[in-house]
Design an enzyme around this catalytic site. Structure first.
Site, PDB file in Angstrom:
ATOM      1  CG  ASP A 131      -2.059   1.029   1.079  1.00  0.00           C
ATOM      2  OD1 ASP A 131      -2.471   1.303  -0.063  1.00  0.00           O
ATOM      3  OD2 ASP A 131      -2.488   1.561   2.105  1.00  0.00           O
ATOM      4  CG  ASP A 169      -4.283  -2.082  -3.778  1.00  0.00           C
ATOM      5  OD1 ASP A 169      -5.100  -2.153  -4.702  1.00  0.00           O
ATOM      6  OD2 ASP A 169      -4.534  -1.536  -2.694  1.00  0.00           O
ATOM      7  CG  ASP A 317     -14.068   0.076   3.179  1.00  0.00           C
ATOM      8  OD1 ASP A 317     -13.802  -1.123   3.075  1.00  0.00           O
ATOM      9  OD2 ASP A 317     -14.946   0.649   2.510  1.00  0.00           O
TER      10      ASP A 317
END
Length: 478
Positions: A131, A169, A317
């Site tokens: 991330d 990701d 989230d």
């Protein structure tokens, strides 16, 4: 974009940290039967062929949703959450760096799934510099350690069939990496694919395909190729996002087309929260969302292997609660307006995909100069962590005339410095920022909107901009 979600699991002690587009958890619930069959026989077919339509995915009886339902039998929300979420197979995330136990952790899942005649969906989320140091920061300490962890992960898969969602990701989000670091990461991902296939020939491995409102199809295809997708089984899209199944399927077709449509590659789509599509540019616990297609390999599309719930619905989230926390109000909202699993929503017809237009190139054409002023509204939504943030910006044409080419401008009131952007060309001079369309997204009909995103740093002040102009005209904000 994506969502950071930490989480802990009981049966398998693989703690799930966060991810911007992701979510962590296990799967859901009650029993199911079935065995994967592939179109062709043999190990090679298992690796390269599509999942059979009657594939039954593993339902983890220790998922957060299942445990909440069991602990709250008298709650008015329980029947809906139980029937429409806890009863469904969901992704099981391995996101805590525990190299000494990861083999046994994986084997616990794969053994239980094999005994049930089901196929587990396992999410490996351990890439270093995960991330880009944002809300889901973590992973293995370096690529050498990661390679070793993958080997131990693969050792737990066994000979039964499984689906491995490899590193959400990791390919779409590389803005924090130098060119060499990106190449090194992609090489490690390619090694991971080969390691998993060598240890478990019946595992199907999917790489990070981003989603339809992130990188262009051709750009994502170039990245996937560099990460070894041609030796994988395909790629996944929409993890922890809300884009509609139809849009994601079209995007997947375009990515496959940019890859040359190799016969061994297919896509899987995360449909856990996309029943109502996105809420503008809001990606962190937006309200009014709904579960999408129930998990199935019967997609009615030869290029799409499965619709999966990779992000477990109901897990926050990071805005409504700590990321990865099961929030019954979120789960109930997602489920209350959905159809029951016995009558799942229909799959998008393959006749509607792919679109006839060509996907954007990795170097989008130069847009035409903006014509005239505009009536507009702008939604600016930021997700911050210490020293950094991402922002999703949605621009809407609120006038009656079509806008042909747009340029959005604003001034940061703080000390923000943009480091990267997607779906727009963003230039900063001092505190002044200008975002310009990329040609393919430059035409906004009356009432239409488009979005782009950015990543930035800040020192002491991350106050959001309060005023925007589009083609020189002031916009309202929302």
């Amino acid at each position: 974009m994506h969502t950071p979600d930490p989480d802990q699991r009981t049966a398998v002690p693989a703690v799930r940290p966060t991810r911007r587009a992701a979510a962590l958890a296990l799967a859901a619930a009650t029993a199911a039967v079935g065995l994967v069959a592939v179109a062709q026989g043999g190990a090679d077919a298992a690796v390269q062929g599509s999942l059979a339509p009657d594939t039954r995915f593993y339902k983890d009886p220790t998922s957060q949703a299942v445990r909440w339902v069991a602990a709250n039998p008298g709650d008015s929300r329980t029947p809906v959450i139980s029937k429409r979420i806890a009863s469904q197979p969901q992704g099981i995330w391995f996101a805590n760096y525990r190299p000494d136990t990861v083999t046994s952790d994986v084997r616990t899942v794969t053994s239980a799934a094999s005994q049930a005649g089901q196929v587990p969906v396992l999410v490996a989320y351990m890439i270093p510099n995960r991330d880009c140091g944002g809300a889901s920061a973590g992973g293995a300490p370096d690529l050498g350690s990661y390679d070793a962890w993958v080997a131990k992960f693969a050792a737990g898969l066994g000979s039964s069939r499984s689906v491995v969602v490899l590193e959400p990701d990791s390919i779409a989000l590389t803005t924090c990496l130098s060119a060499q670091q990106q190449n090194d990461r992609f090489a490690s991902l390619a090694r991971a694919v080969n390691t998993i296939h060598a240890a478990s020939p019946n595992a199907k491995v999917y790489l990070d395909g981003g989603h339809s409102t992130w990188n262009s199809a051709s750009e994502q295809a170039n990245r996937l190729r560099g990460a070894g997708v041609l030796t994988a089984d395909g790629f996944f899209t929409n993890v922890s996002n809300f884009n509609t199944t139809a849009n994601e399927a079209s995007f997947a077709h375009n990515v496959l087309g940019a890859l040359g449509n190799p016969g061994n590659l297919h896509a899987v789509i995360d449909t856990s929260r996309n029943g109502n599509g996105p809420s503008g540019s809001v990606w962190c616990d937006p309200s009014g969302r709904k579960i999408g297609n129930y998990p199935t390999a019967a997609t009615n599309d030869s290029a799409i292997d499965a619709f999966l719930w990779i992000k477990p619905p109901g897990e926050a989230d990071g805005c409504a609660a700590a990321a990865g926390t099961f929030v019954p109000d979120i789960a109930y909202q997602l489920a209350q307006n959905a159809a029951d699993p016995s009558t799942p929503s229909p799959s998008p017809s393959p006749s509607t995909q792919p679109p006839t237009s060509q996907p954007p190139t990795s170097q989008p054409p130069t847009s035409q100069p903006p014509t005239g002023n505009a009536s507009c509204s702008v939604a600016y939504r930021a997700n911050s962590w210490t020293g950094g943030f991402t922002a999703d910006v949605t621009v809407k044409n609120t006038g009656s005339a079509t806008i042909s080419g747009w340029k959005l401008a604003w001034t940061f009131p703080g000390d923000q410095k943009i480091t990267s952007a997607w779906n727009a060309t963003v230039v900063q001079s001092g505190a002044t920022v200008t975002a310009t369309d990329l040609g393919y997204n430059g035409t906004l009909a009356a009432g239409a909107s488009t979005g782009f995103g950015l990543q930035a740093t800040y020192g002491s002040n991350n106050t959001a901009p309060s005023a925007f102009t589009l083609n020189g005209a002031a916009c309202t904000t929302s």
